[in-house]
Design an enzyme around this catalytic site. Structure first.
Site, PDB file in Angstrom:
ATOM      1  N   LYS A 166      16.075  -6.758  -1.693  1.00 32.57           N
ATOM      2  CA  LYS A 166      16.616  -6.758  -3.066  1.00 32.57           C
ATOM      3  C   LYS A 166      17.946  -7.514  -3.093  1.00 32.57           C
ATOM      4  CE  LYS A 166      14.862  -2.188  -4.423  1.00 32.57           C
ATOM      5  NZ  LYS A 166      15.251  -0.815  -4.762  1.00 32.57           N
TER       6      LYS A 166
ATOM      7  N   ARG B  60       7.716   7.662  -5.005  1.00 32.47           N
ATOM      8  CA  ARG B  60       6.299   7.544  -4.617  1.00 32.47           C
ATOM      9  C   ARG B  60       5.551   8.870  -4.660  1.00 32.47           C
ATOM     10  NH1 ARG B  60       9.839   6.295  -0.712  1.00 32.47           N
ATOM     11  NH2 ARG B  60       9.910   7.500   1.215  1.00 32.47           N
TER      12      ARG B  60
ATOM     13  N   HIS C 117     -19.319  -5.634   2.146  1.00 28.98           N
ATOM     14  CA  HIS C 117     -19.640  -7.061   2.057  1.00 28.98           C
ATOM     15  C   HIS C 117     -18.395  -7.913   2.251  1.00 28.98           C
ATOM     16  CE1 HIS C 117     -23.768  -6.394   0.729  1.00 28.98           C
ATOM     17  NE2 HIS C 117     -23.279  -5.314   0.149  1.00 28.98           N
TER      18      HIS C 117
HETATM   19  O1  LIG Z   1      11.770   4.079 -10.411  1.00 29.48           O
HETATM   20  P1  LIG Z   1      12.693   3.012  -9.915  1.00 29.48           P
HETATM   21  O2  LIG Z   1      14.077   3.521  -9.700  1.00 29.48           O
HETATM   22  O3  LIG Z   1      12.682   1.835 -10.855  1.00 29.48           O
HETATM   23  O4  LIG Z   1      12.201   2.522  -8.507  1.00 29.48           O
HETATM   24  C1  LIG Z   1      10.947   1.925  -8.309  1.00 29.48           C
HETATM   25  C2  LIG Z   1      10.555   1.878  -6.871  1.00 29.48           C
HETATM   26  O5  LIG Z   1      11.525   1.188  -6.102  1.00 29.48           O
HETATM   27  C3  LIG Z   1      11.688   1.809  -4.835  1.00 29.48           C
HETATM   28  O6  LIG Z   1      12.908   2.486  -4.839  1.00 29.48           O
HETATM   29  C4  LIG Z   1      11.711   0.826  -3.707  1.00 29.48           C
HETATM   30  O7  LIG Z   1      10.615  -0.006  -3.717  1.00 29.48           O
HETATM   31  C5  LIG Z   1      10.526   2.813  -4.758  1.00 29.48           C
HETATM   32  O8  LIG Z   1      10.741   3.841  -3.889  1.00 29.48           O
HETATM   33  C6  LIG Z   1      10.409   3.207  -6.182  1.00 29.48           C
HETATM   34  O9  LIG Z   1       9.206   3.840  -6.412  1.00 29.48           O
END
Ligand SMILES: O=P(O)(O)OC[C@H]1O[C@](O)(CO)[C@@H](O)[C@@H]1O
Length: 542
Positions: free
Chosen positions: A509, A265, A381
């Protein structure tokens, strides 16, 4: 980093007392009492003008919050962050997105900066060649389209930035595929010509279900439309898992490495920004990095009292832990930033949505605020009713750019009028007397006035922070995003949590994999009754 329960600090206790004694802080009154308030609570850093004065705090609150930052050793934590100490302890990693944009390496971070420069150079060389047409399609033409395949941090940052920098875009058409939804894939494939499209698979782990499913479907489609041999030219990867990318069929020279010291992120500054660089060019990408680096310097060097990210974080803690506000709104007054709230949702909530502290114990205080928003004036709005007259306290960030990109001054004046008027209205509200006068002027009779009056009153005293930035440029955008990154960091330090892991997304997951097995077998599996019933209903429509 020190391991301190913030509620055990002197400052916290004093803040509790201060809150109990000052719950009634009235903003209108505070401005009357202190003619210097606007100036006193405004921080100007280069092209950033940040007015904190319409917040429910006074100089005592601010002093105590700064004391809290000191008692939780924010200064040492900043040093550990920039110098590459493994502050992401649960994954044993450094957190060095700042090294990706450093103009000068922080002490201890030189090797990271060197690696970042090498990987950026490789990306820039490639990007320049694609844009100029030197890097050609399998049939020898120039690429005209780019499809970014990724999710979470491998999608949200590039989407948000490329939307924000639309005015800087070149000739390349850009698409994003993120959701593991065939319909999403199909809608993009419908619009592109595979022979002139470059597919950028972005996945740090190269193991994310959504990205691999989408990439596989797109590669199969591409092979049918063009041919298998062209895959090597049309598919590139950004990943830290080189082996998996090679196994997928990506040429090794077309794999752009990511580092394990950059969290997903926070990775838009890295090769994850490939689509950004392709879309706006390497010069603008560098400007984005330089802007972020300037904010890094500000964060590292400004006193806490004059530090923009620190003040933003302290206010969040003030509202979250003392006022018990659940959420914060981010309202950009520009359509260009329409994906900023979504981007911040991952950055903020994946980072600080934690309940276990750095000691391994469950926290006994609130962490991780909820962030939401939409561009103004659209949001006025939509949900502003709740901010103005709802029962919840929603501190809001109002972000605008003084200069518009195009010459529509009449529009811009109206936009800015709304931007400015809303924070004033949220603070001032409307008294019973004012509402009464309005109803009278509108010609309502006594009975009507009596009935309508309570609905027409606005309590006011709603806190806002105004961020007025000179102009939306790659550099100012870089600063803005880095500002939020450091706000997140500061909150995590004070809340004594690990902001850089994301264990909380794992369970979903794993369970999705288990349910998928059931779906593939057409069974309702070993689930609770509700889940089994939902599965049965789903099967009815297959
Ligand atoms: O770049 P990757 O390994 O596909 O992960 C995608 C996303 O999945 C996560 O690990 C969990 O949602 C995020 O932190 C990350 O950005």
């Amino acid at each position: 980093m020190k391991n301190i329960n913030p509620t055990q600090t002197e400052a916290w206790k004093k803040l509790e007392e201060h809150y109990n004694n000052n719950q009634g802080l009235n903003l209108k009154q505070a401005f009357k009492d202190n003619s210097n308030r606007a100036q006193e609570f405004t921080t100007i850093f280069e092209d950033f003008y940040v007015d904190f004065s319409k917040n429910l705090w006074d100089s005592t609150t601010k002093d105590l919050l700064v004391q809290l930052a000191r008692e939780t050793h924010l200064d040492e934590a900043i040093e550990a962050y920039f110098s590459g100490k493994p502050i992401n302890a649960t994954e044993g990693r450094s957190v060095l997105h700042t090294a990706l944009r450093a103009q000068q390496a922080h002490e201890g971070a030189q090797q990271f900066v060197d690696a970042a420069v090498t990987s950026k150079q490789k990306m820039f060389e490639f990007v320049d060649k694609v844009i100029s047409g030197e890097f050609k399609t399998a049939s020898g033409a120039a690429f005209d389209t780019v499809v970014n395949i990724g999710i979470g941090g491998s999608d949200l940052g590039p989407v948000m930035i490329t939307e924000a920098l639309q005015a800087y875009k070149n000739h390349l058409n850009l698409h994003f595929v993120s959701n593991v939804e065939g319909d999403h894939v199909e809608e993009v494939l419908k619009t592109i010509n595979p022979s002139t499209t470059l597919f950028v698979i972005v996945s740090k782990s190269f193991g994310t279900q959504e990205t691999l499913s989408n990439a596989t479907t797109i590669r199969n489609w591409f092979t049918q439309q063009v041919n298998q041999d062209a895959v090597g030219t049309h598919f590139i990867a950004v990943s830290s898992n080189i082996n998996r990318a090679v196994d997928f069929g990506i040429e090794e020279e077309n794999i752009f490495p990511m580092f394990d010291w950059v969290g997903g992120r926070f990775s838009l500054w890295s090769t994850v920004g490939m689509s950004i660089a392709l879309s706006v060019g390497t010069h603008n990408f560098q400007q984005l990095l330089d802007g972020a680096s300037q904010m890094d310097e500000h964060f590292k060097t400004a006193s806490f009292e004059n530090n923009i990210p620190v003040q933003l974080a302290l206010l969040t803690i003030w509202y979250n832990n003392f006022y018990k506000a659940q959420s914060e709104a981010v309202i950009p007054y520009t359509q260009y930033l329409h994906r900023l709230p979504a981007y911040l949702q991952q950055a903020i909530m994946e980072s600080n949505g934690k309940t276990i502290d750095r000691n391994g114990s469950r926290v006994n205080y609130e962490t991780g605020n909820i962030v939401w928003g939409e561009p103004g004036t659209n949001s006025q709005h939509a949900f502003f009713q709740l901010i103005h007259q709802g029962s919840k306290l929603i501190p809001a960030h109002f972000i605008a750019f003084a200069k518009a990109k195009y010459q529509h001054q009449d529009h811009h004046n109206k936009l800015m009028a709304n931007f400015i008027a809303q924070t004033e209205a949220l603070m001032n509200g409307k008294t019973k007397e004012e509402a009464f006068d309005d109803l009278k002027t509108a010609g309502k009779n006594q009975d009507e006035i009596e009935f309508l009056l309570p609905y027409k009153v606005f309590e006011g005293n709603k806190p806002t922070t105004t961020l007025l930035i000179d102009e939306l440029t790659p550099a100012s955008l870089g600063k803005l995003i880095a500002m939020y990154e450091h706000k997140i960091f500061t909150e995590g330090v004070i809340w004594n949590i690990y902001s850089y892991d994301q264990w909380g997304v794992e369970l979903g997951k794993v369970l999705a994999d288990a349910v998928l097995q059931d779906i593939e077998n057409g069974s309702t599996g070993q689930h609770d009754a509700s889940t089994q019933q939902i599965l049965s209903r789903f099967y009815q429509f297959q």
